[in-house]
Design a protein around this motif. Structure first.
Motif, PDB file in Angstrom:
ATOM      1  N   ALA A  55       0.837  -1.204   0.000  1.00 15.34           N
ATOM      2  CA  ALA A  55       0.000   0.000   0.000  1.00 15.34           C
ATOM      3  C   ALA A  55       0.870   1.252   0.000  1.00 15.34           C
ATOM      4  O   ALA A  55       0.585   2.221  -0.702  1.00 15.34           O
ATOM      5  N   VAL A  56       1.940   1.235   0.779  1.00 16.78           N
ATOM      6  CA  VAL A  56       2.862   2.373   0.819  1.00 16.78           C
ATOM      7  C   VAL A  56       3.500   2.589  -0.544  1.00 16.78           C
ATOM      8  O   VAL A  56       3.636   3.719  -1.029  1.00 16.78           O
ATOM      9  N   SER A  57       3.881   1.495  -1.215  1.00 17.70           N
ATOM     10  CA  SER A  57       4.493   1.587  -2.541  1.00 17.70           C
ATOM     11  C   SER A  57       3.499   2.151  -3.554  1.00 17.70           C
ATOM     12  O   SER A  57       3.853   2.989  -4.399  1.00 17.70           O
ATOM     13  N   TYR A  58       2.235   1.726  -3.466  1.00 16.25           N
ATOM     14  CA  TYR A  58       1.194   2.220  -4.370  1.00 16.25           C
ATOM     15  C   TYR A  58       1.004   3.721  -4.198  1.00 16.25           C
ATOM     16  O   TYR A  58       0.900   4.470  -5.184  1.00 16.25           O
ATOM     17  N   ASN A  73       4.188  10.253  -7.271  1.00 14.14           N
ATOM     18  CA  ASN A  73       5.205  10.581  -8.277  1.00 14.14           C
ATOM     19  C   ASN A  73       4.578  10.812  -9.647  1.00 14.14           C
ATOM     20  O   ASN A  73       5.006  11.702 -10.395  1.00 14.14           O
ATOM     21  N   ALA A  74       3.551  10.019  -9.980  1.00 14.05           N
ATOM     22  CA  ALA A  74       2.907  10.146 -11.297  1.00 14.05           C
ATOM     23  C   ALA A  74       2.214  11.493 -11.450  1.00 14.05           C
ATOM     24  O   ALA A  74       2.357  12.160 -12.491  1.00 14.05           O
ATOM     25  N   GLU A  77       7.256  18.148  -1.092  1.00 16.15           N
ATOM     26  CA  GLU A  77       7.884  18.386  -2.387  1.00 16.15           C
ATOM     27  C   GLU A  77       8.288  17.063  -3.021  1.00 16.15           C
ATOM     28  O   GLU A  77       8.804  16.175  -2.341  1.00 16.15           O
ATOM     29  N   ILE A  78       8.054  16.938  -4.329  1.00 15.86           N
ATOM     30  CA  ILE A  78       8.514  15.782  -5.095  1.00 15.86           C
ATOM     31  C   ILE A  78       9.283  16.327  -6.287  1.00 15.86           C
ATOM     32  O   ILE A  78       8.686  16.866  -7.227  1.00 15.86           O
ATOM     33  N   ILE A 123       8.364  19.808  -7.249  1.00 13.87           N
ATOM     34  CA  ILE A 123       6.931  20.061  -7.429  1.00 13.87           C
ATOM     35  C   ILE A 123       6.241  19.935  -6.081  1.00 13.87           C
ATOM     36  O   ILE A 123       6.474  18.979  -5.329  1.00 13.87           O
ATOM     37  N   LEU A 124       5.378  20.896  -5.766  1.00 14.17           N
ATOM     38  CA  LEU A 124       4.642  20.865  -4.504  1.00 14.17           C
ATOM     39  C   LEU A 124       3.454  19.920  -4.659  1.00 14.17           C
ATOM     40  O   LEU A 124       2.527  20.184  -5.430  1.00 14.17           O
ATOM     41  N   TYR A 125       3.500  18.795  -3.957  1.00 16.32           N
ATOM     42  CA  TYR A 125       2.428  17.800  -4.008  1.00 16.32           C
ATOM     43  C   TYR A 125       1.514  17.989  -2.810  1.00 16.32           C
ATOM     44  O   TYR A 125       1.961  17.984  -1.664  1.00 16.32           O
ATOM     45  N   CYS A 126       0.214  18.182  -3.077  1.00 16.99           N
ATOM     46  CA  CYS A 126      -0.774  18.365  -2.005  1.00 16.99           C
ATOM     47  C   CYS A 126      -1.932  17.393  -2.224  1.00 16.99           C
ATOM     48  O   CYS A 126      -2.517  17.366  -3.303  1.00 16.99           O
TER      49      CYS A 126
END
Length: 296
Positions: A196-199, A205-206, A231-232, A235-238
């Motif tokens: 689940a963590v990997s998913y 990331n996608a 951040e990824i 890119i700011l991921y929210c």
């Protein structure tokens, strides 16, 4: 009282107005994954949140109504109707309400570019914050490899998730009899099971890569029921979380600062004690985050 004067008794309208008086004013609110139409939806806590917050723009970032569940079995209590009415009332009173359908309410994608009761239906959006950052808004299911490549597996996973929530309700009824607060089994498993963590990591990331392609500084999404700001690769991921397990929303303050609001302490079955928060959600620091230039 003197002079024959009597204190005016509060009317029903006065009481309703007091209950709807906002306690938090922000520029923008993002909520998703309400899953209205399912027993797992925390409609009462959601309605309380909507009463407490006032904003200029409200984004409904998908899976607002769970069409998958409603096709299998109809479930629509008054509390779910109250949430819909509250959203429409906000639109009537001047809040710009934007609905971006997800996979569970994909039926609404037939109505892209339409307006219903003051609610704009959009496939996606680009939001500009008060401090000038461009945030791409999407539910996120289109970047979930499981849903796009094996829809049957996604439906099977949804059934398994529904079963987990049923077990969770049964488990929490026992906890209630023992005087213990609400506890989310599915949320616990999601944070502990490696697959689940990997998913979750692959999904994050996608959507971050897609935000970069679109020339955005960041992305706001839902879908995976996991609230986070990080951040990824610049890119700011929210992710604004959900209103089944996390009870979270993403807000933008008037200076452009982003924050996740956690109402998880209000998660409960009828008659239960409120939950205790597992741990605080990370909030974006006051210092500005280095973001890439907008791609032309």
């Amino acid at each position: 009282m003197t002079g024959g004067q009597h204190a005016a008794m509060p009317t029903t309208q006065d009481t309703a107005a007091a209950a709807d008086t906002p306690t938090l004013s922000v520029r923008t609110v993002w909520i998703s994954d309400l899953h209205l139409g399912t027993p797992g939806c925390q409609a009462k806590a959601l309605l309380d949140f909507l009463r407490d917050v006032e904003c200029e723009t409200l984004y409904l970032v998908g899976d607002i109504i769970d069409g998958w569940q409603l096709r299998r079995s109809w479930y629509w209590p008054q509390a779910h109707n109250d949430v819909v009415q509250k959203l429409l009332r906000k639109a009537r009173k001047g809040t710009r309400v934007i609905f971006i359908p997800g996979n569970h309410d994909e039926f609404a994608r037939k109505y892209i570019a339409h307006n219903f009761g003051g609610v704009d239906v959009m496939d996606e959006a680009m939001h500009v914050t008060a401090d000038g950052k461009r945030l791409w808004i999407t539910h996120g299911d289109l970047y979930d490899g499981v849903i796009q490549c094996a829809r049957w597996l996604a439906i099977a996973g949804d059934l398994a998730y529904e079963f987990t929530l049923k077990v969770n309700r049964w488990f929490n009824r026992i906890r209630a009899k023992m005087g213990l607060p609400y506890w989310s089994l599915s949320r616990y498993l999601k944070h502990k099971v490696k697959r689940a963590v990997s998913y979750i990591n692959e999904f994050e990331n996608a959507v971050a890569r897609e935000a970069r392609k679109r020339g955005a500084h960041g992305v706001v999404c839902g879908h995976i029921h996991h609230a986070e700001i990080r951040e990824i690769d610049g890119i700011l991921y929210c992710n604004d979380g959900d209103w089944v397990e996390s009870l979270t929303a993403l807000v933008e303050h008037f200076d452009g600062r982003l924050e996740i609001l956690d109402r998880g302490d209000q998660a409960a079955l009828p008659g239960m004690l409120p939950a205790t928060k597992i741990q605080p959600i990370a909030i974006r620091p006051e210092a500005p985050v280095a973001l890439p230039e907008v791609i032309g």
